[in-house]
Motif scaffolding. Structure first.
Motif, short mmCIF file in Angstrom:
data_model
loop_
_atom_site.label_atom_id
_atom_site.label_comp_id
_atom_site.label_asym_id
_atom_site.label_seq_id
_atom_site.Cartn_x
_atom_site.Cartn_y
_atom_site.Cartn_z
N PHE A 83 0.89 -1.16 0.00
CA PHE A 83 0.00 0.00 0.00
C PHE A 83 0.92 1.21 0.00
O PHE A 83 1.78 1.34 0.88
CB PHE A 83 -0.88 -0.04 1.26
CG PHE A 83 -1.80 1.13 1.41
CD1 PHE A 83 -2.87 1.31 0.55
CD2 PHE A 83 -1.61 2.05 2.43
CE1 PHE A 83 -3.73 2.39 0.71
CE2 PHE A 83 -2.46 3.13 2.60
CZ PHE A 83 -3.54 3.29 1.74
N CYS A 84 0.81 2.08 -0.98
CA CYS A 84 1.76 3.20 -1.07
C CYS A 84 1.14 4.41 -1.75
O CYS A 84 0.01 4.36 -2.24
CB CYS A 84 3.02 2.74 -1.82
SG CYS A 84 2.71 1.99 -3.42
N ASP A 85 1.91 5.49 -1.76
CA ASP A 85 1.53 6.75 -2.42
C ASP A 85 0.22 7.32 -1.89
O ASP A 85 -0.53 7.97 -2.64
CB ASP A 85 1.44 6.58 -3.94
CG ASP A 85 2.77 6.23 -4.57
OD1 ASP A 85 3.81 6.58 -3.99
OD2 ASP A 85 2.76 5.60 -5.65
N LEU A 86 -0.07 7.12 -0.62
CA LEU A 86 -1.30 7.66 -0.03
C LEU A 86 -1.20 9.17 0.06
O LEU A 86 -0.22 9.72 0.56
CB LEU A 86 -1.52 7.07 1.36
CG LEU A 86 -2.71 7.62 2.16
CD1 LEU A 86 -4.02 7.32 1.45
CD2 LEU A 86 -2.70 7.04 3.57
N TYR A 118 1.60 -4.72 2.99
CA TYR A 118 2.71 -3.97 3.58
C TYR A 118 2.52 -2.49 3.35
O TYR A 118 1.99 -2.07 2.32
CB TYR A 118 4.05 -4.41 2.96
CG TYR A 118 4.50 -5.76 3.44
CD1 TYR A 118 5.27 -5.88 4.58
CD2 TYR A 118 4.13 -6.91 2.76
CE1 TYR A 118 5.68 -7.13 5.03
CE2 TYR A 118 4.53 -8.16 3.20
CZ TYR A 118 5.30 -8.26 4.34
OH TYR A 118 5.71 -9.49 4.79
N TYR A 119 2.98 -1.71 4.31
CA TYR A 119 2.94 -0.26 4.21
C TYR A 119 4.28 0.25 4.75
O TYR A 119 4.58 0.09 5.92
CB TYR A 119 1.77 0.28 5.04
CG TYR A 119 1.49 1.76 4.97
CD1 TYR A 119 1.75 2.51 3.83
CD2 TYR A 119 0.92 2.41 6.06
CE1 TYR A 119 1.47 3.86 3.78
CE2 TYR A 119 0.62 3.76 6.02
CZ TYR A 119 0.90 4.48 4.88
OH TYR A 119 0.61 5.82 4.83
N TRP A 120 5.10 0.80 3.86
CA TRP A 120 6.40 1.33 4.24
C TRP A 120 6.26 2.82 4.53
O TRP A 120 5.75 3.57 3.69
CB TRP A 120 7.41 1.15 3.10
CG TRP A 120 7.87 -0.26 2.92
CD1 TRP A 120 7.29 -1.22 2.15
CD2 TRP A 120 9.00 -0.86 3.54
NE1 TRP A 120 8.00 -2.39 2.24
CE2 TRP A 120 9.06 -2.20 3.09
CE3 TRP A 120 9.98 -0.40 4.42
CZ2 TRP A 120 10.05 -3.08 3.48
CZ3 TRP A 120 10.98 -1.29 4.82
CH2 TRP A 120 11.00 -2.60 4.36
N VAL A 121 6.70 3.23 5.73
CA VAL A 121 6.64 4.65 6.10
C VAL A 121 7.95 5.07 6.76
O VAL A 121 8.69 4.24 7.29
CB VAL A 121 5.46 4.95 7.05
CG1 VAL A 121 4.13 4.60 6.40
CG2 VAL A 121 5.59 4.23 8.37
#
Length: 186
Positions: A83-86, A118-121
């Motif tokens: 999950f990205c670019d939110l 997955y959510y990379w922050v």
């Protein structure tokens, strides 16, 4: 706020995606790998290609874009997605839009057969980490160098993971309520 609708954009929705992507690059240039000048003059083929590379989820109300995110299959594995670019418009922040986009991404990942999301922050982005943890993600020990170095958020990213498996600790989805599977070969 009126009813919020989240939809998975099709390739023919490239203009909608382009508009919200460029708005995000103007409003939060430090948050993305590209910048407005890099993408503003890109041709239609570029935007169509972006929509083929990942699933782009657009939140809107009465035709007004409120936010966007991407769901990308994780490299090297068939059962997980990133999950990205939110991004949520400033006017729609703290209104539940990000949660609605995330739930739509979860629903779509389940439809795609994923068991993990997955959510990379950035490790120093407490707001993003808090959002993910409140949504049920678990902090992992996985770290990587941030793609974008930001004085406020540091140089490291952390992976947070959400189980989508059929187990008692898994997240509930609402697939039938919000998304319909993409048409495939019959």
């Amino acid at each position: 706020m009126s009813a919020i609708r989240v939809r998975v954009l099709a390739e023919d929705d490239w203009q909608d995606y382009r508009a919200v992507r460029l708005a995000s690059l103007q409003e939060a240039p430090q948050a993305f790998l590209a910048n407005y000048a890099d993408e503003a003059d890109k041709p239609e083929s570029y935007w169509r290609d972006r929509l083929r590379q990942a699933e782009r989820l657009l939140a809107e109300s009465e035709g007004t874009p409120l936010g966007v995110a991407s769901l990308e299959m994780t490299q090297g594995t068939a059962d997980s997605a990133d999950f990205c670019d939110l991004w949520v418009t400033p006017a729609a922040r703290n209104s539940g839009v990000a949660s609605r986009i995330l739930q739509a991404a979860i629903d779509q990942a389940v439809l795609n057969g994923c068991t993990k999301l997955y959510y990379w922050v950035s490790t120093e982005n407490a707001r993003a980490v808090g959002f993910a943890v409140n949504a049920g993600f678990r902090v992992t020990s996985q770290r990587r160098r941030a793609h974008i170095e930001n004085a406020e958020f540091g140089t490291q990213e952390i992976a947070l993971v959400l189980s989508l498996a059929n187990d008692p600790g898994a997240v509930a989805t609402s697939v039938s309520a919000r998304l319909t599977p993409k048409a495939g070969p019959s």
